[in-house]
Design an enzyme around this catalytic site. Structure first.
Site, mmCIF file in Angstrom:
data_model
loop_
_atom_site.group_PDB
_atom_site.id
_atom_site.type_symbol
_atom_site.label_atom_id
_atom_site.label_comp_id
_atom_site.label_asym_id
_atom_site.label_seq_id
_atom_site.Cartn_x
_atom_site.Cartn_y
_atom_site.Cartn_z
ATOM 1 N N SER A 86 0.830 -1.214 0.000
ATOM 2 C CA SER A 86 0.000 0.000 0.000
ATOM 3 C C SER A 86 0.862 1.262 0.000
ATOM 4 O O SER A 86 0.470 2.280 -0.583
ATOM 5 C CB SER A 86 -0.970 -0.009 1.180
ATOM 6 O OG SER A 86 -0.290 0.125 2.399
ATOM 7 N N THR A 100 21.010 2.384 6.757
ATOM 8 C CA THR A 100 22.438 2.144 6.986
ATOM 9 C C THR A 100 22.599 0.687 7.402
ATOM 10 O O THR A 100 21.607 -0.032 7.558
ATOM 11 C CB THR A 100 22.977 3.065 8.100
ATOM 12 O OG1 THR A 100 22.230 2.792 9.289
ATOM 13 C CG2 THR A 100 22.831 4.528 7.724
ATOM 14 N N HIS A 148 9.535 2.877 8.544
ATOM 15 C CA HIS A 148 9.474 1.972 9.695
ATOM 16 C C HIS A 148 8.304 2.384 10.581
ATOM 17 O O HIS A 148 8.177 3.564 10.937
ATOM 18 C CB HIS A 148 10.785 2.034 10.484
ATOM 19 C CG HIS A 148 10.783 1.152 11.684
ATOM 20 N ND1 HIS A 148 10.911 -0.218 11.605
ATOM 21 C CD2 HIS A 148 10.621 1.438 13.001
ATOM 22 C CE1 HIS A 148 10.847 -0.734 12.819
ATOM 23 N NE2 HIS A 148 10.661 0.243 13.674
ATOM 24 N N GLU A 168 23.325 -0.524 10.177
ATOM 25 C CA GLU A 168 22.674 -0.805 11.457
ATOM 26 C C GLU A 168 21.166 -0.632 11.311
ATOM 27 O O GLU A 168 20.679 0.436 10.924
ATOM 28 C CB GLU A 168 23.214 0.125 12.554
ATOM 29 C CG GLU A 168 22.830 -0.363 13.930
ATOM 30 C CD GLU A 168 23.349 0.540 15.061
ATOM 31 O OE1 GLU A 168 22.947 0.310 16.205
ATOM 32 O OE2 GLU A 168 24.121 1.467 14.770
ATOM 33 N N MET A 218 10.773 -6.906 3.898
ATOM 34 C CA MET A 218 10.994 -7.573 5.180
ATOM 35 C C MET A 218 12.300 -8.357 5.295
ATOM 36 O O MET A 218 12.441 -9.203 6.167
ATOM 37 C CB MET A 218 9.805 -8.496 5.488
ATOM 38 C CG MET A 218 8.481 -7.756 5.660
ATOM 39 S SD MET A 218 8.531 -6.400 6.849
ATOM 40 C CE MET A 218 8.674 -7.330 8.371
ATOM 41 N N ARG A 219 13.279 -8.088 4.435
ATOM 42 C CA ARG A 219 14.582 -8.759 4.565
ATOM 43 C C ARG A 219 15.649 -7.759 4.977
ATOM 44 O O ARG A 219 15.791 -6.700 4.344
ATOM 45 C CB ARG A 219 15.006 -9.394 3.224
ATOM 46 C CG ARG A 219 14.057 -10.433 2.670
ATOM 47 C CD ARG A 219 13.866 -11.610 3.576
ATOM 48 N NE ARG A 219 15.100 -12.299 3.917
ATOM 49 C CZ ARG A 219 15.177 -13.272 4.826
ATOM 50 N NH1 ARG A 219 14.100 -13.644 5.499
ATOM 51 N NH2 ARG A 219 16.325 -13.851 5.070
ATOM 52 N N LEU A 233 19.124 -6.142 5.006
ATOM 53 C CA LEU A 233 20.084 -6.034 3.908
ATOM 54 C C LEU A 233 21.523 -5.988 4.442
ATOM 55 O O LEU A 233 21.781 -5.404 5.489
ATOM 56 C CB LEU A 233 19.776 -4.784 3.081
ATOM 57 C CG LEU A 233 18.400 -4.826 2.402
ATOM 58 C CD1 LEU A 233 17.935 -3.439 2.001
ATOM 59 C CD2 LEU A 233 18.422 -5.763 1.196
HETATM 60 N N1 NHR Z 1 18.501 -3.406 6.217
HETATM 61 C C1 NHR Z 1 19.413 -2.632 6.823
HETATM 62 N N2 NHR Z 1 20.689 -2.937 6.645
HETATM 63 N N3 NHR Z 1 19.094 -1.553 7.581
HETATM 64 C C2 NHR Z 1 17.798 -1.243 7.758
HETATM 65 O O1 NHR Z 1 17.518 -0.184 8.499
HETATM 66 C C3 NHR Z 1 16.777 -2.037 7.167
HETATM 67 C C4 NHR Z 1 17.182 -3.128 6.386
HETATM 68 C C5 NHR Z 1 16.228 -3.953 5.776
HETATM 69 C C6 NHR Z 1 14.900 -3.726 5.982
HETATM 70 C C7 NHR Z 1 13.035 -2.529 7.079
HETATM 71 C C8 NHR Z 1 12.806 -2.972 8.512
HETATM 72 C C9 NHR Z 1 11.814 -2.184 9.280
HETATM 73 O O2 NHR Z 1 11.445 -1.093 8.889
HETATM 74 C C10 NHR Z 1 14.491 -2.664 6.781
HETATM 75 C C11 NHR Z 1 15.419 -1.803 7.365
HETATM 76 C C12 NHR Z 1 12.864 -6.705 8.309
HETATM 77 C C13 NHR Z 1 13.401 -7.057 9.544
HETATM 78 C C14 NHR Z 1 13.652 -8.501 9.876
HETATM 79 O O3 NHR Z 1 13.980 -8.830 11.002
HETATM 80 C C15 NHR Z 1 13.739 -6.058 10.424
HETATM 81 C C16 NHR Z 1 13.536 -4.732 10.078
HETATM 82 C C17 NHR Z 1 13.011 -4.386 8.856
HETATM 83 C C18 NHR Z 1 12.659 -5.382 7.972
HETATM 84 N N4 NHR Z 1 13.523 -9.426 8.895
HETATM 85 C C19 NHR Z 1 13.764 -10.857 9.031
HETATM 86 C C20 NHR Z 1 15.121 -11.230 8.407
HETATM 87 O O4 NHR Z 1 15.664 -12.266 8.838
HETATM 88 C C21 NHR Z 1 12.701 -11.655 8.314
HETATM 89 C C22 NHR Z 1 11.344 -11.406 8.850
HETATM 90 C C23 NHR Z 1 10.225 -11.892 7.924
HETATM 91 O O5 NHR Z 1 10.513 -12.421 6.832
HETATM 92 O O6 NHR Z 1 9.060 -11.727 8.298
HETATM 93 O O7 NHR Z 1 15.591 -10.540 7.481
HETATM 94 O O8 NHR Z 1 11.363 -2.653 10.359
HETATM 95 C C1 GAR Z 2 3.970 -0.802 6.755
HETATM 96 O O1 GAR Z 2 3.326 -0.513 7.971
HETATM 97 C C2 GAR Z 2 5.468 -0.608 6.915
HETATM 98 O O2 GAR Z 2 5.799 0.499 7.709
HETATM 99 C C3 GAR Z 2 5.843 -1.883 7.599
HETATM 100 O O3 GAR Z 2 5.052 -2.881 7.001
HETATM 101 C C4 GAR Z 2 3.870 -2.293 6.451
HETATM 102 C C5 GAR Z 2 3.848 -2.575 4.978
HETATM 103 O O4 GAR Z 2 2.648 -2.181 4.411
HETATM 104 N N1 GAR Z 2 7.217 -2.178 7.453
HETATM 105 C C6 GAR Z 2 7.870 -2.962 8.280
HETATM 106 O O5 GAR Z 2 7.359 -3.440 9.263
HETATM 107 C C7 GAR Z 2 9.292 -3.228 7.912
HETATM 108 N N2 GAR Z 2 9.846 -4.129 8.856
HETATM 109 P P1 GAR Z 2 2.496 -2.089 2.822
HETATM 110 O O6 GAR Z 2 3.129 -3.344 2.238
HETATM 111 O O7 GAR Z 2 1.026 -2.061 2.608
HETATM 112 O O8 GAR Z 2 3.198 -0.848 2.389
#
Ligand code: NHR
Ligand code: GAR
Length: 197
Positions: free
Chosen positions: A13, A149, A117, A151, A98-99, A101
């Site tokens: 979305s 970044t 986020h 982190e 959701m991965r 990086l």
């Molecule tokens: N990568 C980096 N290096 N830095 C960030 O700030 C990142 C990133 C990748 C994604 C989005 C993020 C969020 O907004 C994001 C920010 C996934 C996870 C996670 O734990 C955590 C934070 C965010 C996205 N993912 C699991 C993993 O093993 C898988 C979880 C799943 O598949 O449901 O990668 O919150």
């Molecule tokens: C959004 O709330 C976004 O902030 C969150 O997932 C939703 C995605 O909605 N992101 C995370 O939680 C990243 N870890 P969308 O697919 O409809 O945009």
């Protein structure tokens, strides 16, 4: 033309809000930018349907097909770079991607990689942000757009939106309230960023 590549994992979305704003505000003319591609790590991500309907190039890169995060990220970078005519795309946008990086990927797109986020960073990095905000007794929750970044959830904050936590809120109800804010601030933050790139 500045290319925007949006990475999603689910509903998409936020991606749709960005695409609609780009159309409504004629980003091609006003910012010299366009959404060039939408890439999902999940084949069944709902957002892919909307992107295809809009005539945007879509790609699926299934992370489970790769032995390591580095190999997945290398393939992802190759895919992203394919959507750029000359050098690398101007902006890589994580929208419910959701991965986590790797540092190699993050450094490649430094300053051109942003995320949304669903919390008021620096509070509640990581996952299950809405339930954690409710459990902590927060009276306000919200959303943060930030540079990505190495982190997790620690890059420079570009924009935030605040919503109240209501009495008896569930994580789903709070998530929906936050999501409507996301749709307002993410396109705005990206337009602002495009002007400085
Ligand atoms: N990568 C980096 N290096 N830095 C960030 O700030 C990142 C990133 C990748 C994604 C989005 C993020 C969020 O907004 C994001 C920010 C996934 C996870 C996670 O734990 C955590 C934070 C965010 C996205 N993912 C699991 C993993 O093993 C898988 C979880 C799943 O598949 O449901 O990668 O919150
Ligand atoms: C959004 O709330 C976004 O902030 C969150 O997932 C939703 C995605 O909605 N992101 C995370 O939680 C990243 N870890 P969308 O697919 O409809 O945009």
């Amino acid at each position: 033309m500045k290319n925007i590549v949006i990475l999603i994992s689910g509903g998409g979305s936020n991606m749709a809000a960005i695409v609609r704003t780009a159309q409504r505000d004629s980003w091609a003319k006003t910012l010299g930018a366009r959404v060039a591609a939408v890439i999902s790590n999940k084949a069944d991500a709902k957002g892919l349907i909307f992107a295809r309907e809009q005539g945007i190039a879509t790609e699926v890169l299934d992370h489970t097909a790769f032995a390591s995060r580095e190999e997945f990220d290398t393939a992802l970078a190759q895919l992203i770079d394919r959507f750029d005519q000359s050098s690398e795309p101007v902006l890589v946008v994580l929208a419910g991607f959701m991965r986590i990086l790797t540092p190699g990927f993050v450094n490649r797109y430094a300053g051109r990689l942003v995320n949304i986020h669903p919390s008021l960073l620096p509070a509640f990095t990581g996952l299950q942000t809405h339930q954690r905000a409710i459990d902590a007794g927060c009276q306000f929750a919200g959303v943060t757009v930030h540079q990505v970044t190495a982190e997790l959830d620690h890059g420079l904050i570009l924009a935030q939106g605040v919503v109240p936590v209501l009495h008896g809120d569930t994580a789903d109800a709070l998530a929906a309230r936050v999501l409507s804010q996301e749709h307002l601030i993410y396109p705005r933050a990206i337009a602002e960023l495009l002007q400085h790139l």
